[in-house]
Motif scaffolding. Structure first.
Motif, mmCIF file in Angstrom:
data_model
loop_
_atom_site.group_PDB
_atom_site.id
_atom_site.type_symbol
_atom_site.label_atom_id
_atom_site.label_comp_id
_atom_site.label_asym_id
_atom_site.label_seq_id
_atom_site.Cartn_x
_atom_site.Cartn_y
_atom_site.Cartn_z
ATOM 1 N N ALA A 47 0.815 -1.209 0.000
ATOM 2 C CA ALA A 47 0.000 0.000 0.000
ATOM 3 C C ALA A 47 0.849 1.261 0.000
ATOM 4 C CB ALA A 47 -0.938 -0.003 1.203
ATOM 5 N N ASP B 201 -2.200 1.415 -4.794
ATOM 6 C CA ASP B 201 -3.455 0.800 -4.363
ATOM 7 C C ASP B 201 -3.458 -0.685 -4.679
ATOM 8 O OD1 ASP B 201 -5.154 3.232 -3.582
ATOM 9 O OD2 ASP B 201 -4.453 3.784 -5.579
ATOM 10 N N ARG C 134 -8.720 -5.081 -1.793
ATOM 11 C CA ARG C 134 -8.903 -5.821 -0.541
ATOM 12 C C ARG C 134 -9.324 -7.240 -0.913
ATOM 13 N NH1 ARG C 134 -8.703 -2.766 3.936
ATOM 14 N NH2 ARG C 134 -8.897 -0.508 3.689
ATOM 15 N N GLU D 243 1.502 -7.295 3.671
ATOM 16 C CA GLU D 243 0.124 -7.047 3.264
ATOM 17 C C GLU D 243 -0.803 -8.219 3.580
ATOM 18 O OE1 GLU D 243 -1.238 -4.366 2.492
ATOM 19 O OE2 GLU D 243 0.517 -3.116 2.131
ATOM 20 N N GLN E 218 -4.104 -4.620 6.726
ATOM 21 C CA GLN E 218 -3.478 -5.226 5.554
ATOM 22 C C GLN E 218 -4.512 -5.362 4.439
ATOM 23 O OE1 GLN E 218 -3.584 -6.677 8.568
ATOM 24 N NE2 GLN E 218 -1.499 -6.847 9.348
ATOM 25 N N ARG E 219 -4.027 -5.536 3.222
ATOM 26 C CA ARG E 219 -4.934 -5.616 2.078
ATOM 27 C C ARG E 219 -5.424 -7.035 1.819
ATOM 28 N NH1 ARG E 219 -6.821 -0.792 1.392
ATOM 29 N NH2 ARG E 219 -7.518 -1.414 -0.688
ATOM 30 N N TYR F 102 -14.515 -6.715 1.115
ATOM 31 C CA TYR F 102 -13.469 -7.112 0.171
ATOM 32 C C TYR F 102 -13.884 -6.869 -1.276
ATOM 33 C CZ TYR F 102 -11.905 -9.277 4.442
ATOM 34 O OH TYR F 102 -11.522 -9.465 5.745
#
Length: 280
Positions: A153, A157, A160, A184, A192-193, A230
């Motif tokens: 990130a 970008d 999610r 991440e 976190q993604r 998400y």
């Protein structure tokens, strides 16, 4: 010599599609980077070229949107919403193209000068970089370090993503091999993604990565509200359909999530979601 390109009709506030090349053709005075586009003598052209890669910098990616913005890019839509294919990305693209089957792209009529912005966009993977200098009426090749998708990130970008572990797949390894940083990966509630959930198989991070226990996958698909945290949901093969863990309420929730713009990958025995289906 060079002549600043003054084009011939009003430019809309934002492009309504993502064509191979977008630029002004208006009577109105130029604005922003539009004023740095130039006409070249003898049919010459100012261009920028490169190859779009996965975050690991080695795997080329096709059909990635590459463009020079002429306005602030802004935030991406919230999860699980996505731009439709016919919608232009944010930032009022001045010149734009898509990477080819080999990941290569060339942008023409690029504004000249120092620190020209460039955006790479694939779904909700987005990286914004700055080209140090674009010379007039020649091709500027870009180093691969500028044209890979973000690893974390801090670089740009990332969507999610929720991953449910399985007995036969290790989808988390796919994302790690693609170049996404280990930083991440986390569990629900973290920033976190990529969040891990346990269906079958591995149920926690190893000690080197904090040792956190994964929540049960049933908490992920229990409601469309939980799923809608998400952009993408990856459900690995569990080694069986495990029908009892996927009641009608969960199947309805997954349908609502999909209709709301979410993306779902179903591995092998996760075909139960399709076979049993939601309520009519």
């Amino acid at each position: 010599g060079l002549v600043v390109l003054l084009l011939a009709a009003a430019r809309p506030a934002a492009a309504v599609a993502f064509p191979d090349t977008v630029f002004a053709n208006g009577f109105d005075p130029c604005s922003g980077l539009e004023c740095a586009q130039v006409a070249c003598p003898a049919g010459g052209v100012t261009s920028v070229s490169g190859t779009v890669y996965m975050p690991n910098g080695t795997l080329p990616l096709p059909n990635v949107e590459v463009y020079v913005p002429n306005a602030p890019v802004g935030a991406l839509p919230p999860s699980p919403q996505h731009l439709r294919c016919e919608q232009a990305p944010a930032g009022d693209p001045l010149v734009a193209t898509l990477s080819g089957a080999d990941g290569r792209f060339t942008l023409y009529n690029v504004p000249i000068g120092a620190n020209v912005p460039l955006v790479l966009l694939a779904g909700k993977w987005r990286r914004q970089v700055t080209i140090p200098n674009v010379a007039a009426c020649t091709e500027t090749p870009l180093n691969a370090s500028l044209t890979r998708l973000p690893r974390n990130a801090g670089e740009g970008d990332l969507p999610r993503i929720a991953i449910a572990t399985g007995a036969a797949d290790s989808l988390e390894c796919l994302l790690r091999k693609s170049g996404v940083d280990d930083s991440e990966f986390g569990i629900s509630g973290g920033n976190q993604r990529i969040h891990m959930f346990k269906a079958t198989g591995v149920g926690q991070f190893d000690a080197a990565h904090g040792g956190a226990v994964f929540p049960a996958a049933t908490t992920l698909w229990s409601s469309d509200v939980a799923l809608s945290n998400y952009d993408q949901v990856l459900l690995a093969c569990e080694g069986g359909q495990n029908e009892s863990t996927k009641p009608m309420a969960a199947r309805n929730a997954l349908r609502t999530y999909l209709y709301g713009g979410g993306r779902v990958y179903l591995g092998h025995y996760q075909n139960f979601w399709l076979q049993a289906g939601p309520a009519p």
